[in-house]
Motif scaffolding. Structure first.
Motif, PDB file in Angstrom:
ATOM      1  N   UNK A   1       0.866  -1.172   0.000  1.00 23.17           N
ATOM      2  CA  UNK A   1       0.000   0.000   0.000  1.00 23.17           C
ATOM      3  C   UNK A   1       0.900   1.219   0.000  1.00 23.17           C
ATOM      4  N   UNK A   2       0.719   2.117  -0.973  1.00 21.25           N
ATOM      5  CA  UNK A   2       1.602   3.270  -1.065  1.00 21.25           C
ATOM      6  C   UNK A   2       0.812   4.561  -1.216  1.00 21.25           C
ATOM      7  N   UNK A   3       1.163   5.532  -0.394  1.00 20.08           N
ATOM      8  CA  UNK A   3       0.583   6.868  -0.511  1.00 20.08           C
ATOM      9  C   UNK A   3       1.332   7.707  -1.538  1.00 20.08           C
ATOM     10  N   UNK A   4       2.333   7.116  -2.166  1.00 17.81           N
ATOM     11  CA  UNK A   4       3.144   7.803  -3.163  1.00 17.81           C
ATOM     12  C   UNK A   4       3.110   7.008  -4.464  1.00 17.81           C
ATOM     13  N   UNK A   5       3.327   7.670  -5.590  1.00 16.75           N
ATOM     14  CA  UNK A   5       3.325   6.936  -6.862  1.00 16.75           C
ATOM     15  C   UNK A   5       4.457   5.908  -6.902  1.00 16.75           C
ATOM     16  N   UNK A   6       4.149   4.750  -7.472  1.00 16.20           N
ATOM     17  CA  UNK A   6       5.131   3.673  -7.622  1.00 16.20           C
ATOM     18  C   UNK A   6       5.416   3.500  -9.101  1.00 16.20           C
ATOM     19  N   UNK A   7       6.680   3.547  -9.457  1.00 18.94           N
ATOM     20  CA  UNK A   7       7.078   3.438 -10.857  1.00 18.94           C
ATOM     21  C   UNK A   7       7.845   2.140 -11.066  1.00 18.94           C
ATOM     22  N   UNK A   8       7.496   1.418 -12.129  1.00 22.38           N
ATOM     23  CA  UNK A   8       8.184   0.175 -12.436  1.00 22.38           C
ATOM     24  C   UNK A   8       7.558  -1.013 -11.741  1.00 22.38           C
ATOM     25  N   UNK A   9       8.194  -2.169 -11.905  1.00 27.21           N
ATOM     26  CA  UNK A   9       7.666  -3.403 -11.345  1.00 27.21           C
ATOM     27  C   UNK A   9       7.905  -3.534  -9.858  1.00 27.21           C
ATOM     28  N   UNK A  10       7.195  -4.493  -9.263  1.00 23.88           N
ATOM     29  CA  UNK A  10       7.337  -4.772  -7.842  1.00 23.88           C
ATOM     30  C   UNK A  10       8.257  -5.971  -7.643  1.00 23.88           C
ATOM     31  N   UNK A  11       8.875  -6.071  -6.476  1.00 19.38           N
ATOM     32  CA  UNK A  11       9.714  -7.243  -6.196  1.00 19.38           C
ATOM     33  C   UNK A  11       8.897  -8.528  -6.244  1.00 19.38           C
ATOM     34  N   UNK A  12       9.561  -9.620  -6.505  1.00 17.87           N
ATOM     35  CA  UNK A  12       8.886 -10.910  -6.534  1.00 17.87           C
ATOM     36  C   UNK A  12       8.207 -11.183  -5.192  1.00 17.87           C
ATOM     37  N   UNK A  13       6.943 -11.558  -5.255  1.00 10.31           N
ATOM     38  CA  UNK A  13       6.196 -11.872  -4.041  1.00 10.31           C
ATOM     39  C   UNK A  13       5.460 -10.698  -3.444  1.00 10.31           C
ATOM     40  N   UNK A  14       5.661  -9.496  -3.988  1.00  9.36           N
ATOM     41  CA  UNK A  14       4.962  -8.297  -3.491  1.00  9.36           C
ATOM     42  C   UNK A  14       3.880  -7.908  -4.488  1.00  9.36           C
ATOM     43  N   UNK A  15       2.650  -7.752  -4.001  1.00  7.53           N
ATOM     44  CA  UNK A  15       1.515  -7.450  -4.878  1.00  7.53           C
ATOM     45  C   UNK A  15       0.716  -6.294  -4.295  1.00  7.53           C
ATOM     46  N   UNK A  16       0.109  -5.524  -5.155  1.00  7.12           N
ATOM     47  CA  UNK A  16      -0.805  -4.474  -4.698  1.00  7.12           C
ATOM     48  C   UNK A  16      -2.148  -5.102  -4.418  1.00  7.12           C
ATOM     49  N   UNK A  17      -2.724  -4.797  -3.280  1.00  6.82           N
ATOM     50  CA  UNK A  17      -4.011  -5.373  -2.936  1.00  6.82           C
ATOM     51  C   UNK A  17      -3.981  -6.022  -1.570  1.00  6.82           C
ATOM     52  N   UNK A  18      -5.083  -6.705  -1.193  1.00  2.00           N
ATOM     53  CA  UNK A  18      -5.193  -7.284   0.148  1.00  2.00           C
ATOM     54  C   UNK A  18      -4.220  -8.433   0.384  1.00  2.00           C
ATOM     55  N   UNK A  19      -3.781  -8.552   1.618  1.00  2.00           N
ATOM     56  CA  UNK A  19      -2.889  -9.629   2.029  1.00  2.00           C
ATOM     57  C   UNK A  19      -2.872  -9.675   3.549  1.00  2.00           C
ATOM     58  N   UNK A  20      -2.430 -10.790   4.099  1.00  2.00           N
ATOM     59  CA  UNK A  20      -2.352 -10.918   5.545  1.00  2.00           C
ATOM     60  C   UNK A  20      -1.244 -10.029   6.110  1.00  2.00           C
ATOM     61  N   UNK A  21      -0.103 -10.033   5.431  1.00  2.00           N
ATOM     62  CA  UNK A  21       1.019  -9.191   5.836  1.00  2.00           C
ATOM     63  C   UNK A  21       1.403  -8.289   4.671  1.00  2.00           C
ATOM     64  N   UNK A  22       1.853  -7.091   4.977  1.00  2.00           N
ATOM     65  CA  UNK A  22       2.176  -6.193   3.882  1.00  2.00           C
ATOM     66  C   UNK A  22       2.967  -4.971   4.295  1.00  2.00           C
TER      67      UNK A  22
END
Length: 346
Positions: A173-194
């Motif tokens: 979850x980011x309050x700032x713009x994110x540019x480019x891809x995310x690290x492996x295993x990190x996804x935008x959206x709901x999750x138990x830990x984040x």
């Protein structure tokens, strides 16, 4: 990085001296000391007790670099070890320069990176054993340190790392713009830990959240002569709480040069680990923008507003306009930031 080096033999002292020189050449602050028995022939500062030297260095340096047997280093630092979020980096190098081992605070303290750097300098091998590195997973604590972000939520950080190692996706979850891809295993959206990239110290979008707070805030302050540091701190804390901002996001404390010797303001800045940045009335008057004017302030300082103009003069956009109380005025500006992960996410 402030690096304290030591060695236990004549051969080791030679390697430590080379490392001290090479690390200083690339911008690190290095201090090399040796046992008292080696001091006369090397001309280096000596110490009587390695344990006492290590304890003192735990308090005043960012990293300890031992040249010699790892067991000696481990015994020396053992009484002072607390946790990975506060311990300095500790690295051990054998005196032949073959293996460089990060012993403590590999990610947050930067021991893994220091070990890799030392290995490159001497042609050795960095022996990194942290699980995320060994398994090629994203290390949130190391990434936060590399970006200069404050990591808020130790338990959340442990949960995020454990999930990634288990092959379970973690949220972002980011309050700032994110540019480019995310690290492996990190996804935008709901999750138990984040991971939450935010300036809000109470934001918790996941059941187990680690907040990463970037230093993008500039704090402008005006105050009456003689205002105590405690009064200034209380005013600032109240403003930050009201606007859901973390003090860990402050990168600069600013005011007018009339306040450059104000004891309370200097003490408050020091409590944040920041210098007090001041500007002349002319510099503040030249800042473009629509600010809250005060004829009284202009009569005293020569400029119609101190706190807002000082914050914006340092950089960024005003996000908290002048807040006044108990002889203190507070304003906050924020510089823009875009979040970028590397292609490999490491």
């Amino acid at each position: 990085m402030r690096i304290a080096l030591t060695a236990f033999t004549r051969r080791g002292t030679g390697l430590a001296g080379k490392l001290s020189h090479d690390l200083a050449e690339i911008g690190h602050s290095c201090a090399l000391a040796v046992p008292e028995r080696l001091s006369p022939e090397t001309g280096l500062p000596g110490y009587g007790s390695l344990g006492e030297w290590a304890g003192e260095r735990f308090a005043d340096t960012d990293a300890l670099l031992f040249v010699g047997a790892s067991g000696i280093a481990v015994r020396a630092i053992a009484p002072y070890v607390k946790d990975k979020f506060t311990d300095p980096a500790v690295v051990s190098v054998d005196e032949a320069g073959r293996f460089v081992v990060p012993l403590l605070s590999g990610h947050v303290g930067g021991a893994n990176d220091l070990a890799r750097l030392v290995a490159r300098l001497i042609g050795g091998t960095a022996v990194v054993s942290t699980a995320t590195d060994v398994n090629g997973r994203f290390a949130v604590d190391q990434w936060a340190r590399e970006q200069g972000f404050f990591l808020d939520g130790r338990e959340g950080a442990k949960r995020v790392s454990a999930a990634l190692l288990a092959g379970v996706s973690v949220g972002l979850s980011s309050d700032f713009p994110v540019q480019g891809g995310l690290p492996q295993g990190v996804v935008e959206g709901p999750a138990e830990a984040g991971i939450a990239l935010t300036l809000d110290p109470e934001k918790e979008p996941f059941s187990h959240t680690v907040r990463l707070i970037p230093p993008v805030l500039h704090l402008g302050i005006g105050c009456r002569r003689g205002t105590a540091a405690e009064t200034i701190a209380a005013a600032v804390e109240r403003v930050f709480a009201d606007h859901h901002l973390s003090l860990k996001g402050v990168d600069a404390v600013c005011s007018i040069d009339l306040k450059k010797d104000e004891p309370g303001l200097l003490a408050f800045s020091q409590s944040l680990g920041l210098p007090l940045t001041t500007y002349s009335a002319e510099e503040l008057s030249a800042v473009p923008g629509d600010f809250t004017p005060s004829p009284f302030v202009k009569g005293v300082t020569g400029v119609d507003n101190v706190c807002e103009r000082a914050a914006v003069r340092r950089g960024g956009t005003l996000i908290v306009p002048k807040q006044a109380g108990e002889g203190v005025t507070v304003a906050v500006s924020q510089v823009p930031i875009t979040i970028r992960f590397s292609e490999k996410g490491d």
